[in-house]
Scaffold this active site. Structure first.
Site, PDB file in Angstrom:
ATOM      1  N   ASP A  18      24.016 -38.963  -1.227  1.00 61.44           N
ATOM      2  CA  ASP A  18      24.223 -37.862  -2.496  1.00 61.44           C
ATOM      3  C   ASP A  18      24.979 -36.806  -2.075  1.00 61.44           C
ATOM      4  O   ASP A  18      25.514 -36.040  -2.999  1.00 61.44           O
ATOM      5  CB  ASP A  18      22.842 -37.450  -2.870  1.00 61.44           C
ATOM      6  CG  ASP A  18      22.109 -38.549  -3.437  1.00 61.44           C
ATOM      7  OD1 ASP A  18      22.629 -39.553  -3.744  1.00 61.44           O
ATOM      8  OD2 ASP A  18      20.917 -38.348  -3.643  1.00 61.44           O
ATOM      9  N   GLU A  47      12.737 -32.722   0.264  1.00 62.20           N
ATOM     10  CA  GLU A  47      13.511 -33.305  -0.837  1.00 62.20           C
ATOM     11  C   GLU A  47      14.177 -34.605  -0.297  1.00 62.20           C
ATOM     12  O   GLU A  47      15.213 -34.377   0.142  1.00 62.20           O
ATOM     13  CB  GLU A  47      14.513 -32.410  -1.561  1.00 62.20           C
ATOM     14  CG  GLU A  47      13.803 -31.400  -2.366  1.00 62.20           C
ATOM     15  CD  GLU A  47      14.741 -30.586  -3.186  1.00 62.20           C
ATOM     16  OE1 GLU A  47      15.633 -31.262  -3.820  1.00 62.20           O
ATOM     17  OE2 GLU A  47      14.727 -29.482  -3.600  1.00 62.20           O
ATOM     18  N   GLU A  86       0.760  -1.211   0.005  1.00 67.06           N
ATOM     19  CA  GLU A  86      -0.038   0.031   0.170  1.00 67.06           C
ATOM     20  C   GLU A  86       0.946   1.236   0.025  1.00 67.06           C
ATOM     21  O   GLU A  86       0.540   2.180  -0.904  1.00 67.06           O
ATOM     22  CB  GLU A  86      -0.893   0.052   1.150  1.00 67.06           C
ATOM     23  CG  GLU A  86      -2.017  -1.069   1.189  1.00 67.06           C
ATOM     24  CD  GLU A  86      -1.186  -2.273   2.219  1.00 67.06           C
ATOM     25  OE1 GLU A  86      -2.160  -3.066   3.048  1.00 67.06           O
ATOM     26  OE2 GLU A  86      -0.066  -2.499   2.140  1.00 67.06           O
ATOM     27  N   ALA A 128      18.000 -50.131  -8.017  1.00 70.84           N
ATOM     28  CA  ALA A 128      18.221 -50.876  -6.873  1.00 70.84           C
ATOM     29  C   ALA A 128      19.588 -50.712  -5.836  1.00 70.84           C
ATOM     30  O   ALA A 128      19.389 -50.927  -4.919  1.00 70.84           O
ATOM     31  CB  ALA A 128      17.971 -52.476  -7.166  1.00 70.84           C
ATOM     32  N   LEU A 173      21.404 -28.595  -1.681  1.00 71.68           N
ATOM     33  CA  LEU A 173      20.348 -28.168  -0.980  1.00 71.68           C
ATOM     34  C   LEU A 173      20.202 -26.513  -1.281  1.00 71.68           C
ATOM     35  O   LEU A 173      19.885 -26.000  -0.139  1.00 71.68           O
ATOM     36  CB  LEU A 173      20.139 -28.720   0.487  1.00 71.68           C
ATOM     37  CG  LEU A 173      19.639 -30.082   0.694  1.00 71.68           C
ATOM     38  CD1 LEU A 173      19.310 -30.238   1.876  1.00 71.68           C
ATOM     39  CD2 LEU A 173      18.686 -30.424  -0.081  1.00 71.68           C
ATOM     40  N   ALA A 200      14.807 -44.509  -7.441  1.00 70.46           N
ATOM     41  CA  ALA A 200      16.267 -44.841  -7.486  1.00 70.46           C
ATOM     42  C   ALA A 200      16.294 -46.116  -7.987  1.00 70.46           C
ATOM     43  O   ALA A 200      15.383 -46.958  -7.679  1.00 70.46           O
ATOM     44  CB  ALA A 200      16.878 -44.732  -6.288  1.00 70.46           C
TER      45      ALA A 200
END
Length: 361
Positions: free
Chosen positions: A194, A287, A46, A158, A198, A156
């Site tokens: 992994d 994630e 505003e 195996a 992030l 993913a």
């Protein structure tokens, strides 16, 4: 109001933990000015619209996506500014759930003789700020689960290999959702497998601040050498019990470690979410792997799913979406309301809400 909402959307990545708000000023059916809340601590929508006006605002109608504030915070009350500017009508999409406003802004305007109408495009306004609304009305953040999978719902191989199931376009799209989030959350299993960053990458918009990185690690396996700890931004690690030497090593590496009570030898997700809400976290992008995703689904903590599906099959020996303990028969299934299906190259992105949450958005 539709234009005010489009303006509010421009603050999608920059207003955390504040809501995204837009404002349009109209005189005699002509738009004379507009504005949106750009950054936390900056002028509200505003005030920006009033400052941008090049003609008199006397007798104007203000279309605002959120009830004007009436308290002194980092900025002054918008109600006072609107009254001083001679605005005679304010159309509000939704009331502000913030306790210091929560209807008082509307009441102050009406007491000053300003006509106030509430509810125009309310659902669109709530949806734009679903995390802000949920945090202030329930004490919990909004949890959005992002999953990348094959057409047969495998995340993913195996052997654990998962880079990359989906395309570059899908991964670029994920950066947009990361940028709008207050926090990105994963579990220690994903970190160990992994070593993820992030963080938000390859994003050229108005993005300013990396989301909080959150790792759930009940036994504190996190290594001080983890990639994310060397990157700009904050990392918060939740664990259980006292492990003083490990905690200090992680703190020396730049992490914040929070000790939470355990539940069945695991972190209590309810307490994790409550804590994050006290840190003004509105939207969490989850994630994670099948274990943590399954725990969130079992607990009913997921408000929204983003499922990126690649046109491939990986077979039934590959890993699935969720490891759940509560789904043993058909009646235990989680029913979804599909909101959007979008093609990204050869992939598709499905945006869906659990049916018990769909009325919120």
């Amino acid at each position: 109001m539709a234009q005010a909402l489009r303006l509010a959307y421009r603050g999608l990545n920059t207003t955390q933990p504040n809501p995204r708000v837009g404002c349009v000023l109209v005189v005699n059916e002509h738009v004379i000015s507009e504005g949106w809340h750009r950054t936390t601590g900056g002028d509200h929508a505003e005030i920006v619209a009033l400052k941008n006006a090049t003609t008199s605002t006397e007798g104007a109608t203000a279309y605002v996506t959120l009830e004007p504030c009436c308290h002194h915070g980092r900025t002054g009350p918008c109600t006072s500014a609107l009254i001083r500017a001679g605005v005679c009508r304010v159309v509000v999409a939704m009331m502000d759930p913030f306790p210091e406003v929560a209807g008082r802004g509307i009441e102050i305007l009406r007491q000053a003789g300003v006509q106030v109408d509430v509810g125009l495009m309310q659902q669109q306004a709530i949806r734009l700020n679903a995390g802000f609304v949920k945090r202030l009305t329930t004490g919990y953040p909004w949890v959005r689960s992002k999953i990348a999978c094959s057409l047969d719902a495998r995340t993913a191989a195996a052997n654990g290999e998962s880079k990359w199931i989906t395309s570059d376009l899908s991964r670029q799209d994920v950066q947009r959702w990361r940028a709008r989030s207050s926090a990105i959350m994963t579990g220690i299993g994903t970190v160990m497998a992994d070593d993820p960053s992030l963080n938000v990458r390859h994003f050229d918009d108005d993005f300013q601040q990396q989301p909080l990185r959150v790792v759930l690690d009940s036994t504190l396996k996190m290594q001080p050498s983890a990639r994310m700890l060397a990157l700009p931004g904050r990392t918060l690690i939740f664990t259980t019990g006292e492990k003083s030497l490990r905690i200090q090593a992680l703190r020396d590496a730049g992490a914040t470690v929070v000790i939470q009570p355990e539940q069945n030898n695991k972190l209590d997700l309810k307490q994790v979410l409550l804590y994050l809400a006290t840190q003004n976290i509105n939207e969490i992008l989850l994630e994670a792997g099948a274990t943590l995703n399954g725990a969130f689904v079992d607990g009913g903590w997921v408000d929204e799913f983003l499922i990126y599906m690649a046109p491939s099959f990986m077979g039934n020996s590959a890993r699935g979406l969720f490891d759940t303990a509560n789904m043993k028969c058909l009646s235990d299934r989680v029913n979804l309301q599909i909101d959007e299906v979008r093609q990204l190259g050869n992939d598709i992105r499905i945006r869906a809400f659990p049916c018990q949450h769909s009325e919120v958005v």
